[in-house]
Design a protein around this motif. Structure first.
Motif, short mmCIF file in Angstrom:
data_model
loop_
_atom_site.label_atom_id
_atom_site.label_comp_id
_atom_site.label_asym_id
_atom_site.label_seq_id
_atom_site.Cartn_x
_atom_site.Cartn_y
_atom_site.Cartn_z
N TYR A 42 21.91 22.88 19.58
CA TYR A 42 20.42 23.59 19.85
C TYR A 42 19.79 24.13 19.22
O TYR A 42 20.64 24.76 17.78
N GLU A 43 18.15 24.06 18.64
CA GLU A 43 17.79 24.67 17.22
C GLU A 43 17.27 26.25 17.50
O GLU A 43 17.32 26.74 18.41
N ASP A 44 17.46 27.15 16.71
CA ASP A 44 17.36 28.84 16.75
C ASP A 44 17.27 29.03 15.23
O ASP A 44 18.73 29.11 15.22
N TYR A 49 18.88 24.76 12.10
CA TYR A 49 17.03 24.38 11.87
C TYR A 49 16.82 22.99 10.87
O TYR A 49 17.99 23.00 10.27
N SER A 81 17.66 21.12 24.58
CA SER A 81 17.58 22.61 24.84
C SER A 81 18.72 23.43 25.57
O SER A 81 19.84 22.27 25.62
N ARG A 82 18.62 24.39 24.93
CA ARG A 82 19.69 25.49 26.01
C ARG A 82 19.96 24.99 27.55
O ARG A 82 21.50 24.50 28.39
N VAL A 149 13.78 33.09 25.44
CA VAL A 149 13.89 31.65 25.91
C VAL A 149 14.92 31.90 27.00
O VAL A 149 15.55 32.50 27.20
N GLY A 175 11.32 27.43 26.26
CA GLY A 175 12.29 26.68 25.57
C GLY A 175 12.85 27.25 24.64
O GLY A 175 14.31 26.50 25.00
N ASP A 176 12.43 27.57 23.48
CA ASP A 176 12.97 28.16 22.23
C ASP A 176 11.94 29.17 21.62
O ASP A 176 11.48 29.28 22.08
N GLU A 178 11.04 29.96 18.93
CA GLU A 178 9.69 29.24 18.07
C GLU A 178 8.83 29.87 18.86
O GLU A 178 7.75 30.18 18.63
N THR A 179 8.89 28.46 19.70
CA THR A 179 7.02 29.60 21.22
C THR A 179 7.04 31.25 21.99
O THR A 179 6.37 31.30 21.51
N GLY A 198 18.05 34.61 14.40
CA GLY A 198 16.52 34.12 14.30
C GLY A 198 15.80 34.94 13.90
O GLY A 198 14.30 34.85 14.35
#
Length: 274
Positions: A42-44, A49, A81-82, A149, A175-176, A178-179, A198
């Protein structure tokens, strides 16, 4: 105590060279069948990344690459997603994931092999009243909101605090990370919870002067682990992964990977699991 970000230095590159973990003799003698295992990232932040070229990098990618090299196992990887990752592991449609945090519920259907630990920090808008900049003070200011998140476990103390915030409808769950940062920039939230892994996006020039970092729960560390499906992965293979991760911790490989992606300043609050 307030925690401040500092610029990383050229020492990060030197430390990485010193701690570089690649070594031919570290390859395991593996007779366990382990081909085409389904593994999701998952991206984090620094965990996983994309760089400017669109290539995936990160702590978790390097850990998986080294795990694959040492065990000769092969992984069929995906990015999700997680929330969906945990659902797939529970349903038996996914074998492995990374940087998972153990809970009693998750331990019913997964094994956890930790490879580093750290703890969460509270990122607060800089212009908040001083009396609102503690966990209790923030809770007392009913107009203040926090972003997190969805599906992430922050540790017992933070989760108890978030439960109180949720009961008042003051938590934005997305969801992440970044949001979460986008919500902070748009002034839709006044705080976010973040790990050192992060925090790199927070060093952007337009963000640096907008927040302060508070260490509300300095003693409550969270282990980040390789996540293994109990239903799909044999005990024999799980033991192999556990031994390999332990070797990577002992020979400096995990520390080298952390230094590579975080640098010495953020590494202050990220630790190898002994």
């Amino acid at each position: 105590m307030q925690y401040y970000l500092r610029k990383t230095t050229i020492l990060s590159g030197l430390l990485f060279l010193i701690l570089l973990c690649f070594c031919e003799f570290c390859v395991a003698d593996n007779n366990v069948a382990c081909s085409q295992l389904r593994l999701a990232f998952y991206e984090d932040g620094a965990l996983f990344y994309r760089n400017a070229k669109g290539e995936f990098l990160g702590i978790d990618k390097d850990v998986v690459d080294e795990l694959q090299r040492r065990t000769a196992c092969s992984f069929r990887t995906s990015v999700d997603s997680r929330v969906r990752i945990w659902a797939q592991i529970r349903q038996g449609t996914l074998d492995l994931s990374v940087s998972g945090i153990a809970t009693k519920e998750r331990e019913k259907f997964t094994r956890f092999i930790p490879y580093f630990s750290t703890h969460n920090f509270a990122i607060l808008r800089k212009n908040l009243p001083p009396e609102s900049q503690s966990a209790e003070g923030f809770l007392a200011y009913s107009q203040l909101r926090v972003g997190v998140v969805k599906g992430f476990q922050h540790g017992e103390t933070y989760e108890a605090w978030l439960a109180q915030m949720r009961s008042q409808g003051r938590v934005e769950e997305v969801g992440d990370f970044e949001t979460v940062i986008r919500l902070f920039r748009a002034h839709r939230i006044d705080a976010m919870l973040a790990l050192p892994t992060g925090m790199l996006p927070l060093q952007a020039p337009e963000l640096r002067e907008q927040f302060v970092i508070k260490d509300w729960v300095p003693t409550e560390t969270v282990n980040f682990s390789l996540v293994i499906s109990k239903a799909n992965v044999s005990d024999e293979l799980a033991v192999l992964f556990e031994k390999t991760i332990a070797d990577m911790r002992k020979d400096g490989c995990i520390e080298a990977i952390l230094h590579k992606h975080l640098g010495p300043d953020l590494m202050t609050n990220v630790h190898n699991v002994n």
